[in-house]
Design a protein around this motif. Structure first.
Motif, PDB file in Angstrom:
ATOM      1  N   ASN A 229      20.832  62.082 -68.367  1.00 40.10           N
ATOM      2  CA  ASN A 229      21.201  63.226 -67.534  1.00 40.10           C
ATOM      3  C   ASN A 229      21.801  62.773 -66.204  1.00 40.10           C
ATOM      4  O   ASN A 229      22.782  63.349 -65.731  1.00 40.10           O
ATOM      5  N   VAL A 230      21.223  61.730 -65.610  1.00 37.37           N
ATOM      6  CA  VAL A 230      21.784  61.176 -64.365  1.00 37.37           C
ATOM      7  C   VAL A 230      23.188  60.638 -64.625  1.00 37.37           C
ATOM      8  O   VAL A 230      24.100  60.811 -63.799  1.00 37.37           O
ATOM      9  N   PHE A 231      23.370  59.984 -65.775  1.00 33.34           N
ATOM     10  CA  PHE A 231      24.688  59.464 -66.147  1.00 33.34           C
ATOM     11  C   PHE A 231      25.720  60.589 -66.240  1.00 33.34           C
ATOM     12  O   PHE A 231      26.823  60.494 -65.678  1.00 33.34           O
ATOM     13  N   ILE A 232      25.379  61.667 -66.911  1.00 32.70           N
ATOM     14  CA  ILE A 232      26.319  62.792 -67.055  1.00 32.70           C
ATOM     15  C   ILE A 232      26.603  63.425 -65.693  1.00 32.70           C
ATOM     16  O   ILE A 232      27.752  63.773 -65.375  1.00 32.70           O
ATOM     17  N   ASP A 233      25.565  63.567 -64.874  1.00 32.47           N
ATOM     18  CA  ASP A 233      25.775  64.098 -63.514  1.00 32.47           C
ATOM     19  C   ASP A 233      26.772  63.227 -62.746  1.00 32.47           C
ATOM     20  O   ASP A 233      27.668  63.740 -62.055  1.00 32.47           O
ATOM     21  N   ALA A 234      26.603  61.903 -62.848  1.00 36.19           N
ATOM     22  CA  ALA A 234      27.461  60.981 -62.097  1.00 36.19           C
ATOM     23  C   ALA A 234      28.898  61.034 -62.591  1.00 36.19           C
ATOM     24  O   ALA A 234      29.846  61.027 -61.787  1.00 36.19           O
ATOM     25  N   VAL A 235      29.089  61.089 -63.913  1.00 37.23           N
ATOM     26  CA  VAL A 235      30.450  61.153 -64.455  1.00 37.23           C
ATOM     27  C   VAL A 235      31.103  62.489 -64.102  1.00 37.23           C
ATOM     28  O   VAL A 235      32.298  62.544 -63.776  1.00 37.23           O
ATOM     29  N   VAL A 251      28.465  54.165 -66.179  1.00 37.00           N
ATOM     30  CA  VAL A 251      28.204  53.561 -67.485  1.00 37.00           C
ATOM     31  C   VAL A 251      27.307  52.340 -67.317  1.00 37.00           C
ATOM     32  O   VAL A 251      26.305  52.179 -68.041  1.00 37.00           O
ATOM     33  N   LYS A 252      27.649  51.484 -66.388  1.00 33.05           N
ATOM     34  CA  LYS A 252      26.855  50.279 -66.157  1.00 33.05           C
ATOM     35  C   LYS A 252      25.405  50.639 -65.829  1.00 33.05           C
ATOM     36  O   LYS A 252      24.465  50.057 -66.400  1.00 33.05           O
ATOM     37  N   GLY A 253      25.211  51.600 -64.942  1.00 35.25           N
ATOM     38  CA  GLY A 253      23.861  51.991 -64.552  1.00 35.25           C
ATOM     39  C   GLY A 253      23.050  52.513 -65.722  1.00 35.25           C
ATOM     40  O   GLY A 253      21.874  52.165 -65.887  1.00 35.25           O
ATOM     41  N   ALA A 254      23.687  53.333 -66.565  1.00 33.61           N
ATOM     42  CA  ALA A 254      22.985  53.889 -67.723  1.00 33.61           C
ATOM     43  C   ALA A 254      22.625  52.805 -68.725  1.00 33.61           C
ATOM     44  O   ALA A 254      21.501  52.759 -69.241  1.00 33.61           O
ATOM     45  N   VAL A 255      23.561  51.917 -68.998  1.00 31.71           N
ATOM     46  CA  VAL A 255      23.322  50.867 -69.984  1.00 31.71           C
ATOM     47  C   VAL A 255      22.226  49.919 -69.515  1.00 31.71           C
ATOM     48  O   VAL A 255      21.333  49.553 -70.295  1.00 31.71           O
ATOM     49  N   LEU A 256      22.252  49.528 -68.246  1.00 36.51           N
ATOM     50  CA  LEU A 256      21.225  48.631 -67.722  1.00 36.51           C
ATOM     51  C   LEU A 256      19.845  49.290 -67.763  1.00 36.51           C
ATOM     52  O   LEU A 256      18.837  48.631 -68.069  1.00 36.51           O
ATOM     53  N   ALA A 257      19.793  50.584 -67.467  1.00 38.42           N
ATOM     54  CA  ALA A 257      18.517  51.296 -67.515  1.00 38.42           C
ATOM     55  C   ALA A 257      17.975  51.351 -68.944  1.00 38.42           C
ATOM     56  O   ALA A 257      16.770  51.164 -69.177  1.00 38.42           O
TER      57      ALA A 257
END
Length: 304
Positions: A229-235, A251-257
């Motif tokens: 959800n944070v990823f979609i908000d950021a994009v 993308v990087k933040g979501a994948v690392l998480a």
């Protein structure tokens, strides 16, 4: 000796043959013992050269620098290893010639980064079995079109160096980063990004858990759901601002998480990986961010 000049060449290339002949003098006893499976060198010499079939090399890498054999016999040099004392097993000699990039066994991780001219893009715990080696950490560096892996002991002193060509994913990532200023993000597509929130796969994961699938647990599902959800908000916000670098960063933040979640639970298997990859790809494309059909934007950081 230009070690990196060997990578991507045929095993029958005169340049490679000369290089192998020089290294065979370091420890001739078992130098060819594993040649049938594509490995030249030996633990006691501190040197190793790995060869892949033409098809295998071409599938992973792009730059085949020379061809000297028929396709079904061809082997392409894909990796070089230089190991110090006890780096692979106890009572092992160190590599006796000069290391690439002026490195020296015992260099600190900071000195290695300085000599390579770049900080590591990945830092991992060593996969070497503790009973066989003092290696405790692996740092991966991108140096031009190469990947340099430095292995360290518990005090972050250099024990081994591995060289390999950058694979297709790394080359794609480099090209993608360079293309960011040319990306045509469409602010009006923010609603398209938002519409993809319904494709977050965690409801299926909860259903599977309720049916007895012990792959999942509620705590990690909830963390993955929050991450997506944070990823979609950021994009969505980056789409409105026409900010391509921010989309890549999301993308990087979501994948690392998700890497961190999966390292604990191991819940990202083939189906889950496909679900996550499809969602991330769809969200990125919905913004107007352009990707090739065969491009995986998560590959640069993904460990699942």
């Amino acid at each position: 000796m230009n070690h990196s000049d060997i990578l991507g060449r045929s095993i029958a290339d005169p340049v490679v043959k000369s290089y192998l002949a020089d290294h065979e003098n370091l420890d001739p006893v078992d130098f060819h013992a594993n040649a049938e499976i594509g490995f030249f060198g030996g633990f006691d010499s501190g040197f190793g050269l790995q060869v892949e079939s033409l098809d295998a090399y071409d599938a992973e890498f792009e730059d085949i620098r020379s061809r000297h054999l028929p396709d079904d016999e061809e082997g392409i040099v894909s990796r070089l290893s230089f190991t110090g004392p006890d780096a692979i097993r106890p009572v092992q000699r160190a590599y006796r010639s000069a290391l690439p990039f002026g490195l020296t066994f015992g260099d600190s991780s900071d000195v290695v980064a300085e000599k390579l001219g770049t900080r590591p893009f990945r830092e991992d715990k060593s996969g070497t079995l503790p009973d066989y080696s003092a290696a405790r950490f692996d740092h991966s560096h991108a140096v031009g079109e190469l990947v340099v892996i430095a292995k360290y002991d518990a005090d972050l002193r250099l024990m081994a160096v591995y060289l390999a060509p950058a694979d297709r994913n790394m080359r794609n990532a480099k090209c993608r980063k360079a293309s960011l200023p040319r990306q045509k993000i469409v602010p009006g597509n923010a609603d398209k990004v938002e519409a993809l929130r319904g494709r977050i796969p965690t409801p299926r994961w909860r259903e599977a858990m309720a049916q007895g699938d012990d792959l999942f647990n509620e705590a990690d599902i909830a963390k993955a759901e929050k991450t997506l959800n944070v990823f979609i908000d950021a994009v969505k916000a980056a789409t409105i601002e026409r900010d391509a670098p921010a989309i890549r960063a999301a993308v990087k933040g979501a994948v690392l998480a998700i890497n961190e979640i999966n390292s604990r639970s191991g819940m990202i298997e083939t189906l889950e990986r496909d679900e996550l990859g499809a969602l991330i790809d769809a969200v990125v494309r919905a913004s107007g961010f352009s990707l090739r059909d065969d491009e995986d934007i998560t590959a640069e950081w993904r460990e699942w």
